[in-house]
Write a protein that holds these residues in place. Sequence first.
Motif, PDB file in Angstrom:
ATOM      1  N   UNK A 235       0.825  -1.210   0.000  1.00  9.93           N
ATOM      2  CA  UNK A 235       0.000   0.000   0.000  1.00  9.93           C
ATOM      3  C   UNK A 235       0.859   1.261   0.000  1.00  9.93           C
ATOM      4  N   UNK A 236       2.155   1.080   0.069  1.00  9.80           N
ATOM      5  CA  UNK A 236       3.050   2.241   0.072  1.00  9.80           C
ATOM      6  C   UNK A 236       3.085   2.865  -1.317  1.00  9.80           C
ATOM      7  N   UNK A 237       3.151   4.185  -1.338  1.00 13.51           N
ATOM      8  CA  UNK A 237       3.160   4.905  -2.602  1.00 13.51           C
ATOM      9  C   UNK A 237       4.580   4.981  -3.157  1.00 13.51           C
ATOM     10  N   UNK A 238       4.681   5.281  -4.425  1.00 15.59           N
ATOM     11  CA  UNK A 238       5.965   5.550  -5.058  1.00 15.59           C
ATOM     12  C   UNK A 238       6.020   7.038  -5.380  1.00 15.59           C
ATOM     13  N   UNK A 239       7.020   7.717  -4.828  1.00 10.11           N
ATOM     14  CA  UNK A 239       7.187   9.153  -5.056  1.00 10.11           C
ATOM     15  C   UNK A 239       8.431   9.365  -5.913  1.00 10.11           C
ATOM     16  N   UNK A 262      -2.764   5.858  -9.152  1.00  7.27           N
ATOM     17  CA  UNK A 262      -2.756   7.067  -8.332  1.00  7.27           C
ATOM     18  C   UNK A 262      -1.754   7.003  -7.181  1.00  7.27           C
ATOM     19  N   UNK A 263      -1.173   5.833  -6.967  1.00  2.35           N
ATOM     20  CA  UNK A 263      -0.151   5.701  -5.926  1.00  2.35           C
ATOM     21  C   UNK A 263       1.245   6.053  -6.425  1.00  2.35           C
ATOM     22  N   UNK A 264       1.375   6.367  -7.708  1.00  3.51           N
ATOM     23  CA  UNK A 264       2.641   6.861  -8.247  1.00  3.51           C
ATOM     24  C   UNK A 264       2.527   8.381  -8.345  1.00  3.51           C
ATOM     25  N   UNK A 265       3.343   9.087  -7.568  1.00  2.00           N
ATOM     26  CA  UNK A 265       3.249  10.541  -7.453  1.00  2.00           C
ATOM     27  C   UNK A 265       4.495  11.188  -8.036  1.00  2.00           C
ATOM     28  N   UNK A 266       4.299  12.070  -9.013  1.00  2.02           N
ATOM     29  CA  UNK A 266       5.387  12.869  -9.568  1.00  2.02           C
ATOM     30  C   UNK A 266       5.284  14.270  -8.961  1.00  2.02           C
ATOM     31  N   UNK A 267       6.273  14.639  -8.168  1.00  5.30           N
ATOM     32  CA  UNK A 267       6.200  15.924  -7.458  1.00  5.30           C
ATOM     33  C   UNK A 267       6.744  17.079  -8.283  1.00  5.30           C
ATOM     34  N   UNK A 268       7.532  16.791  -9.314  1.00  3.88           N
ATOM     35  CA  UNK A 268       8.277  17.853  -9.971  1.00  3.88           C
ATOM     36  C   UNK A 268       9.472  18.243  -9.125  1.00  3.88           C
ATOM     37  N   UNK A 269      10.163  19.314  -9.537  1.00  7.94           N
ATOM     38  CA  UNK A 269      11.350  19.764  -8.808  1.00  7.94           C
ATOM     39  C   UNK A 269      10.969  20.210  -7.401  1.00  7.94           C
ATOM     40  N   UNK A 270      11.733  19.764  -6.405  1.00  6.51           N
ATOM     41  CA  UNK A 270      11.477  20.146  -5.013  1.00  6.51           C
ATOM     42  C   UNK A 270      12.757  20.711  -4.394  1.00  6.51           C
ATOM     43  N   UNK A 271      12.582  21.675  -3.533  1.00  6.11           N
ATOM     44  CA  UNK A 271      13.707  22.259  -2.824  1.00  6.11           C
ATOM     45  C   UNK A 271      13.236  22.714  -1.449  1.00  6.11           C
ATOM     46  N   UNK A 272      14.181  23.149  -0.624  1.00  9.38           N
ATOM     47  CA  UNK A 272      13.812  23.679   0.691  1.00  9.38           C
ATOM     48  C   UNK A 272      13.160  22.650   1.585  1.00  9.38           C
TER      49      UNK A 272
END
Length: 384
Positions: A235-239, A262-272
């Motif tokens: 049940x763990x998602x893939x980020x 829907x458990x595969x999440x693309x966040x885009x560029x992340x910082x901070x």
Amino acid sequence: MEKESLDGNRRLKIAMLGHKTMPARDSSRGGIEVVVEELSTRMAAQGHDVTCYNRTGCDNGGLKKYKGVRLKPVLTVQKKGLAAMTSSAVAALHTAFGRCDVVHFHAEGPCAMLWLPKLLGKRCVATIHGLDWQREKWGTGIGSKYIKFGEKVAVKHADEIIVLSKGVQQYFWNTYHRKTVFIPNGVNRPERREAREIKDKFGLEKDSYILFLGRIVPEKGLRYLVEAYKGLETEKKLVIAGGSSDTDEFAEELRNLAGDNKNVIFTGFVTGRPREELYSNAYIYVLPSDLEGMPLSLLEAMSYGNCCVVSDIEECAEVVEDKAVVFRKSDVEDLREKLQMLCDDGEAVKTYKDEAAEFVCGKYSWDEVSRKTAQLYRKVRKKK
């Protein structure tokens, strides 16, 4: 009278080029930018005179000086394949006629211009962050050939070549019979963050996801990761967190491969803070790469106390030793089996988490990297 640095040695005048910008405040921040920032600011803090040559068009907040480092923008043609070439050419020309003890080139492509300051008597050091001509985005075209040319220029003209892994060191010896200096990257001990912003934005709780964080490029092995995840019973998602690097088509390919899961999440560029939270709360961190120099993202993930799963390429395996799980490169089924094992065995994950941070922070120190690099600069400066 010559001025001294804080360690009692003569103060050095150092120029660095090959990065995008310093400090990098947006998606311009990659591994090379991290290395340049960590090295240059430490050198400046020790009393050395350091100048970093930034590309125009990359955001650094308009700074002219940062933590004692002088920042000089250089003319850059903002076009794919030309930005690195033009900025490094202009920067190399400037250093050739400037006053500096050492010119430090970062990455193979910029090294194509290393001969220029060398021609005018400057001492030159090259850091090979990876065999960039092998990257899929360059194919077999002019980009790959230009980068390979930069590699050969470094071999012929650099006073010293720094490599980040034993595998690349062996490559230079086998291919060119050229000795190199092994100085791996470092890592800082971070502060762990509660899942707050990532919970609000992506619905992520602590230990609820498997994380990849890095550039979205083919050589990172993300096709294998998505395929392996689709076969998991969890049940763990893939980020998948990170921005593309002239590889938007590949990012779209990955989204299509994930389909409507829907458990595969693309966040885009992340910082901070979101980036810190992602590292701090992952159940597993995965780096399934086919090609690396020395992966800073892996050092960072371990510094946050993550259980890591990496491919068995030498650049990853020699970093983690026995403190992470290793799978066969490019083998989707082996990756799936290793991930399934960890999803089913929380105690094993906890054991890896408990050991990771102390191991990596004890082994890889930016202060030690800076000390060894300064020693190399002095050695180069004394050469006749």
